[in-house]
Design an enzyme around this catalytic site. Structure first.
Site, PDB file in Angstrom:
ATOM      1  N   GLU A 106     -12.807  19.001 -11.309  1.00 35.48           N
ATOM      2  CA  GLU A 106     -12.294  19.184  -9.977  1.00 35.48           C
ATOM      3  C   GLU A 106     -11.985  17.777  -9.387  1.00 35.48           C
ATOM      4  O   GLU A 106     -12.695  17.246  -9.106  1.00 35.48           O
ATOM      5  CB  GLU A 106     -13.415  19.913  -9.099  1.00 35.48           C
ATOM      6  N   LYS A 130     -22.995  25.015  -3.612  1.00 33.14           N
ATOM      7  CA  LYS A 130     -21.951  24.810  -4.550  1.00 33.14           C
ATOM      8  C   LYS A 130     -21.472  23.236  -4.293  1.00 33.14           C
ATOM      9  O   LYS A 130     -21.184  22.737  -5.337  1.00 33.14           O
ATOM     10  CB  LYS A 130     -20.730  25.880  -4.494  1.00 33.14           C
ATOM     11  N   ASP A 149     -28.591  19.965 -19.528  1.00 33.21           N
ATOM     12  CA  ASP A 149     -28.460  21.305 -19.759  1.00 33.21           C
ATOM     13  C   ASP A 149     -28.242  21.617 -18.124  1.00 33.21           C
ATOM     14  O   ASP A 149     -28.969  21.996 -17.413  1.00 33.21           O
ATOM     15  CB  ASP A 149     -30.090  21.829 -20.052  1.00 33.21           C
ATOM     16  N   HIS A 202      -7.971  17.782  -0.496  1.00 29.93           N
ATOM     17  CA  HIS A 202      -8.044  18.425  -1.835  1.00 29.93           C
ATOM     18  C   HIS A 202      -6.548  18.428  -2.521  1.00 29.93           C
ATOM     19  O   HIS A 202      -6.350  18.228  -3.570  1.00 29.93           O
ATOM     20  CB  HIS A 202      -8.582  19.746  -1.502  1.00 29.93           C
TER      21      HIS A 202
END
Ligand code: MEV
Length: 430
Positions: A83, A268, A284, A381
């Site tokens: 991202e 998030k 992991d 962004h």
């Protein structure tokens, strides 16, 4: 050797110059670094030994978050993420935090949980008592199952018994896995003690597996940011504007504290930073994700993992989350970039890794909330996204920036627009 994690203008350097700067900072041989990151670090032949049915390897961008200071130690923080803006945002937020001395992090507990399930237990209350009484013997049995871990200073540390009702009893073995993530160690222990546990309870033996709700292996990170550092550059009165940004970030935090829909997106943003370092170090990420969200919902309501308050002329943040990470074993054995990542951070112990990962999470959250509480997320962004769209349209070298700029000006960051702008640039170029 130049030390420290602050490298002004790093983003403007070429990839070759960045590699050189990072090798210098980390005290590594440049040739070694280049050889490690080449071809995504992992050969198809090695990949074929790691999982099944391999036909290739899948590359992701590998970058470095700068400016991070954890408990007064400078850390170059490697991130693997697809991202745009995650690495830049974390670096930016870490720069604000370093002005007040950096992040303060601590490991609250450092134990993994191995579960043994029993069902059809005829007398669960009595069985729980028996298991508690047998505690020392069960711990001894567990120790015998992991002699290597015991030799490294770890091992089983305690046990808990839970009566789940309806004839179901579960035994938790709490294990100090030292620098291993610990999944295999916990599973080995659970399988080794399972039959004895079943015998003691007169129940039927069920699952024997670690719990990914590793809430006994938690990190807490706090940080302070001067309000003036939060002001947007264009503002004239930085202190006042900074205070209003700090209050805006507090309101964003309160929104997440009141609303699980917002808390999920808030978390998030934290996991943007957390997962990127977890991936870079070959850990992991599914386990980390599962643990983080279960921990966030532990009160019965899904809550934000990090919270923020404006305090006088500062913004104070804190994050707490479970982090089951390793600096030995697993992917680290086979993935050269995972090993390089630890070297870049100067980390050998799992607890230092967990604390640094949590700092990346808090930095990512701060950057996202600052953008959301001010100009919104899209401007920054989109300009970064525009570069990847330009690349996808076929732009190379200088063309990438030129196409991206045009897309941002147009406010249309699509592949079609990028192809049009690329053709225009090429048409006028000699
Ligand atoms: C995007 O990857 C993450 C954010 O949505 C996080 C947030 O809203 O806090 C910007």
């Amino acid at each position: 050797m130049t030390t420290g994690s602050r490298i002004p203008g790093f983003y403007r350097l070429s990839i070759a110059e960045r590699r050189q700067a990072i090798a210098e900072r980390a005290g590594l041989e440049l040739e070694e670094l280049i050889a490690t990151v080449r071809n995504a670090g992992l050969s198809t032949t090695t990949a074929d030994k790691v999982v099944e049915n391999v036909i290739g390897v899948y590359g992701l961008p590998f970058g470095i978050a700068l400016n991070v200071v954890v408990n007064s130690v400078e850390r170059l923080v490697p991130m693997v993420v697809e991202e745009p803006s995650v690495i830049a945002a974390a670096s930016n937020a870490a720069r604000m935090v370093r002005e007040t001395g950096g992040f303060d992090a601590e490991m609250l507990e450092d134990l993994m949980i191995a579960q043994v399930q029993l069902f059809d237990v005829p007398s669960p209350v009595h069985a729980c008592e028996k298991l508690k009484q047998a505690g020392p013997a069960l711990l001894q049995l567990a120790e015998q199952a992991v002699p290597g871990l015991v030799a490294r200073g770890g091992g089983p540390r305690g046990l808990e018994v839970r009566n789940l009702g309806d004839g179901a009893v579960v035994l938790h073995l709490l294990v100090d896995c030292v620098d291993a993530m610990g999944a295999n160690l916990c599973n080995t222990i659970a399988e080794a003690i399972g039959p004895t546990v079943a015998e003691l309870t007169e129940g039927t033996l069920g699952l024997r597996i670690l719990s990914n709700l590793s809430d006994r292996r938690r990190v807490r990170v706090t940080c302070r940011v001067r309000a003036e550092s939060l002001a947007l550059r264009a503002s004239t009165d930085t202190t006042r504007d900074g205070l209003s940004v700090a209050r805006g970030i507090e309101q964003a935090s309160r929104f997440a504290e009141l609303d699980p829909y917002r808390a999920t997106t808030h978390n998030k943003g934290i996991m943007n930073g957390v997962d990127a370092v977890v991936l870079a170090t070959g850990n992991d990420f599914r386990a980390v994700e599962a643990g983080a969200h279960a921990f966030a919902a532990k009160s019965g309501v899904y809550r934000p993992l990090a919270t923020w308050r404006a305090v006088k002329d500062e913004l104070h943040g804190q994050l707490e989350l479970p982090l089951a990470l390793g600096t030995v074993g697993g992917t680290l054995r086979v993935h050269p970039i995972a090993r390089l990542s630890l070297e870049l951070m100067g980390i050998t112990e799992a607890r230092d890794l967990a604390m640094t990962v949590a700092c990346a999470g808090l930095a990512s959250n701060l950057a996202a909330l600052r953008a959301l509480a001010t100009e919104g997320i899209q401007r920054g962004h989109m300009s970064l996204h525009a570069r990847s769209v330009a690349t996808a349209a076929g732009a190379t070298g200088d063309e990438v920036e030129r196409v991206a700029e045009r897309l941002s000006e147009r406010g249309d960051v699509t592949l079609d627009a990028a192809s049009q702008e690329l053709s225009r640039i090429r048409d006028v170029s000699p």
